[in-house]
Enzyme design. Sequence first.
Site, mmCIF file in Angstrom:
data_model
loop_
_atom_site.group_PDB
_atom_site.id
_atom_site.type_symbol
_atom_site.label_atom_id
_atom_site.label_comp_id
_atom_site.label_asym_id
_atom_site.label_seq_id
_atom_site.Cartn_x
_atom_site.Cartn_y
_atom_site.Cartn_z
ATOM 1 N N HIS A 202 65.692 9.252 26.414
ATOM 2 C CA HIS A 202 66.406 10.591 25.802
ATOM 3 C C HIS A 202 67.271 10.177 24.828
ATOM 4 O O HIS A 202 67.556 10.574 23.844
ATOM 5 C CB HIS A 202 66.720 11.679 26.889
ATOM 6 C CG HIS A 202 65.862 12.538 27.430
ATOM 7 N ND1 HIS A 202 65.871 12.929 28.765
ATOM 8 C CD2 HIS A 202 64.702 13.081 26.976
ATOM 9 C CE1 HIS A 202 64.775 13.683 29.202
ATOM 10 N NE2 HIS A 202 64.352 13.778 28.046
ATOM 11 N N GLU B 227 45.484 6.216 19.791
ATOM 12 C CA GLU B 227 46.614 5.633 20.582
ATOM 13 C C GLU B 227 45.902 4.771 21.773
ATOM 14 O O GLU B 227 46.992 4.516 22.776
ATOM 15 C CB GLU B 227 47.334 7.000 21.385
ATOM 16 C CG GLU B 227 47.810 8.259 20.317
ATOM 17 C CD GLU B 227 48.505 9.235 21.033
ATOM 18 O OE1 GLU B 227 49.825 9.032 20.891
ATOM 19 O OE2 GLU B 227 48.014 10.010 21.417
ATOM 20 N N CYS C 86 52.136 7.775 12.878
ATOM 21 C CA CYS C 86 53.012 8.956 13.092
ATOM 22 C C CYS C 86 53.992 8.525 14.282
ATOM 23 O O CYS C 86 54.697 9.355 15.078
ATOM 24 C CB CYS C 86 52.603 10.314 13.506
ATOM 25 S SG CYS C 86 51.502 10.505 14.915
ATOM 26 N N ARG D 158 49.461 18.917 16.248
ATOM 27 C CA ARG D 158 48.884 18.311 17.302
ATOM 28 C C ARG D 158 48.795 19.247 18.567
ATOM 29 O O ARG D 158 49.908 19.827 18.830
ATOM 30 C CB ARG D 158 49.657 16.924 18.036
ATOM 31 C CG ARG D 158 49.190 16.418 19.083
ATOM 32 C CD ARG D 158 49.934 15.254 19.393
ATOM 33 N NE ARG D 158 51.079 15.385 19.893
ATOM 34 C CZ ARG D 158 51.858 14.386 20.393
ATOM 35 N NH1 ARG D 158 51.773 12.949 20.200
ATOM 36 N NH2 ARG D 158 53.013 14.557 20.950
ATOM 37 N N ARG E 129 55.785 2.822 28.692
ATOM 38 C CA ARG E 129 57.065 3.019 27.655
ATOM 39 C C ARG E 129 58.479 3.952 28.433
ATOM 40 O O ARG E 129 59.429 4.010 27.706
ATOM 41 C CB ARG E 129 56.506 4.170 26.413
ATOM 42 C CG ARG E 129 56.033 5.721 26.881
ATOM 43 C CD ARG E 129 55.111 6.328 25.971
ATOM 44 N NE ARG E 129 56.033 6.935 25.064
ATOM 45 C CZ ARG E 129 55.572 7.913 24.161
ATOM 46 N NH1 ARG E 129 54.419 8.236 24.069
ATOM 47 N NH2 ARG E 129 56.357 8.430 23.396
HETATM 48 C C1 PEP Z 1 52.867 8.182 19.811
HETATM 49 O O1 PEP Z 1 52.470 7.797 20.740
HETATM 50 O O2 PEP Z 1 52.972 7.304 19.125
HETATM 51 C C2 PEP Z 1 53.066 9.536 19.320
HETATM 52 C C3 PEP Z 1 53.516 9.745 17.945
HETATM 53 O O3 PEP Z 1 52.908 10.526 20.339
HETATM 54 P P1 PEP Z 1 54.005 10.794 21.444
HETATM 55 O O4 PEP Z 1 55.187 9.804 21.101
HETATM 56 O O5 PEP Z 1 54.390 12.162 21.237
HETATM 57 O O6 PEP Z 1 53.273 10.503 22.631
HETATM 58 MG MG MG Z 2 51.226 9.647 21.710
#
Ligand code: PEP
Ligand code: MG
Length: 562
Positions: free
Chosen positions: A188, A416, A487, A326, A450
């Site tokens: 965050h 992704e 993105c 999305r 992540r």
């Molecule tokens: C990504 O995975 O790069 C993405 C844009 O989606 P999010 O970060 O919302 O999973």
């Molecule tokens: Mg994503």
Amino acid sequence: MHADRLAGVGVSPGAGYGPAHRLVRDIPEPPRAARHGGDARAELRRAEQALERVAADLAARGDRAGGEARDVLAAQAMMARDPDLAARVAELIEQGVAASRAVFDAFTGYRELLAAAGGYLAARVADVDDIRDRAVAALEGLALPGLPADPAEPYVLVARDLAPADTVLLDPATVVAFVTEEGGPTSHTAILARALGVPAVVGCAGASAIPPGTPLLVDGSSGVVRLSPHEDEVARAVRGAEQNTALLAAVSGAGATADGHVVPLLANVGGPADIAPALAAGAEGVGLFRTEFLFLDRVDPPTWREQQDAYREVFEAFSGSRVIVRVLDAGADKPLDFLPPPAPEPNPALGERGVRMFRHFPEVLAAQLEALARAAKGTSARVQVMAPMVATAEEAAWFGEACRAAGLPSVGVMIEIPAAALRAADIAAVTDFFSIGTNDLTQYTLAADREAGALAGLQDPWHPAVLDLVALTAAAAMGSGRDCGVCGEAAADPALACVFVGLGVTSLSMAAAALPRVRAALARHTVDDCRRAAAAARAAGTASAARTAARAELPALADLSL
Ligand code: PEP
Ligand code: MG
């Protein structure tokens, strides 16, 4: 003696200089033996009132901040109102425990469960600690933990970790940078820092031992924190930042390279509150509307009627422009109560998430598509819809049919997952456009969660393996005459943005605060510079070698201090 430099992960670019201010959050633990005077009902009422005060305060801070912050704080307020935690507090008070100790024990028990669960849940530990400390402070009549109310001069905020409530009301005029010992690039702290445009370094070992008042120079790009820097060094950094602001402000208009190769620059938004910053930064449309951010605190699925208004507001603000929506990306790092995984998952990032959820909840997808189709009807925005976490061409075809049946003709998928990148040509045959999500693509390519701060070093989109997958995807899109945007957060890195253009990416979407520097970086390089940078990066053997090799082909980045 403390070292004169510390290194962490730079997650929000820019330079900040000021004295270190340690976040006041050390609320003393109430004594173990603290008992109340015997009136359990009155004591329980005190505890309930304190928790409600905390919840209301968090929600009010969120409302004032708006945007993504509102959703984060609303979720935290819900935690403060959790009935199971309230029941545990009541049980302890019944046994004679004083309200402050009962709150302390109930929340500490809960934080230990979360920490043991790992992954996304463990990352919420800071949120639970924050609620506990706020409630204990309220019960003991202490000042609430948080930022200094009236600082004498702008300062660098240093903390072990920052709770959402700490960061959302940060005033960039008062807080020039922040440095945390914990947290990764997707914590965050990192997301909110970027949204606020405050330079930030996370995962900085040794930060919490920095003596208060120590002058700090923070580089939110390289992740370096200099302690008591020489005044020349500070002057250079400040001059660089001023020149940088002037240079960036001088570049405006639509995104394009120096030789006129057009690259639309779009904004990532989470809801209506993000519209104004995106328009102010000159966004040419929306490249990623994260609709799940509108419904993070919902227990029941939102109806199409409820959704329609939020979508319409964004479409109207961008009338005449492209808006890529999305559909709900639930699961793993973005859990939604009304779209739960059908069974407990040991590894949610590899479980039911994104488009996979809609196989179990087709009615939720149907309601969302209906809302989008109705909202799109009344506006001149060019509405496009895309699915997250698509792994196969079958999923893409299934999603495309659902959208077209709902009256939404332009349908894309996010790339992704490595399988989708490797077989992008198959997916291109059943879809209208791609948008590469580099956050997840990096996570899955490097097999590095992540949410895990300790793996921040592996979560690097500069890794040549990630760049190879972007190149494959862009080539497949070009071969099929499809658009291919990026993105993920990587599009906000000016050097990487140029590399993506060199790889054949056709648009870039990012947090509004990043648009000026990416616009300037493109405007100073030709498309051939970008191609050379891309080739050099792919030829490198490591992420850091790729970064260095690409930057050597993009000389104007240094002139712009980018
Ligand atoms: C990504 O995975 O790069 C993405 C844009 O989606 P999010 O970060 O919302 O999973
Ligand atoms: Mg994503």
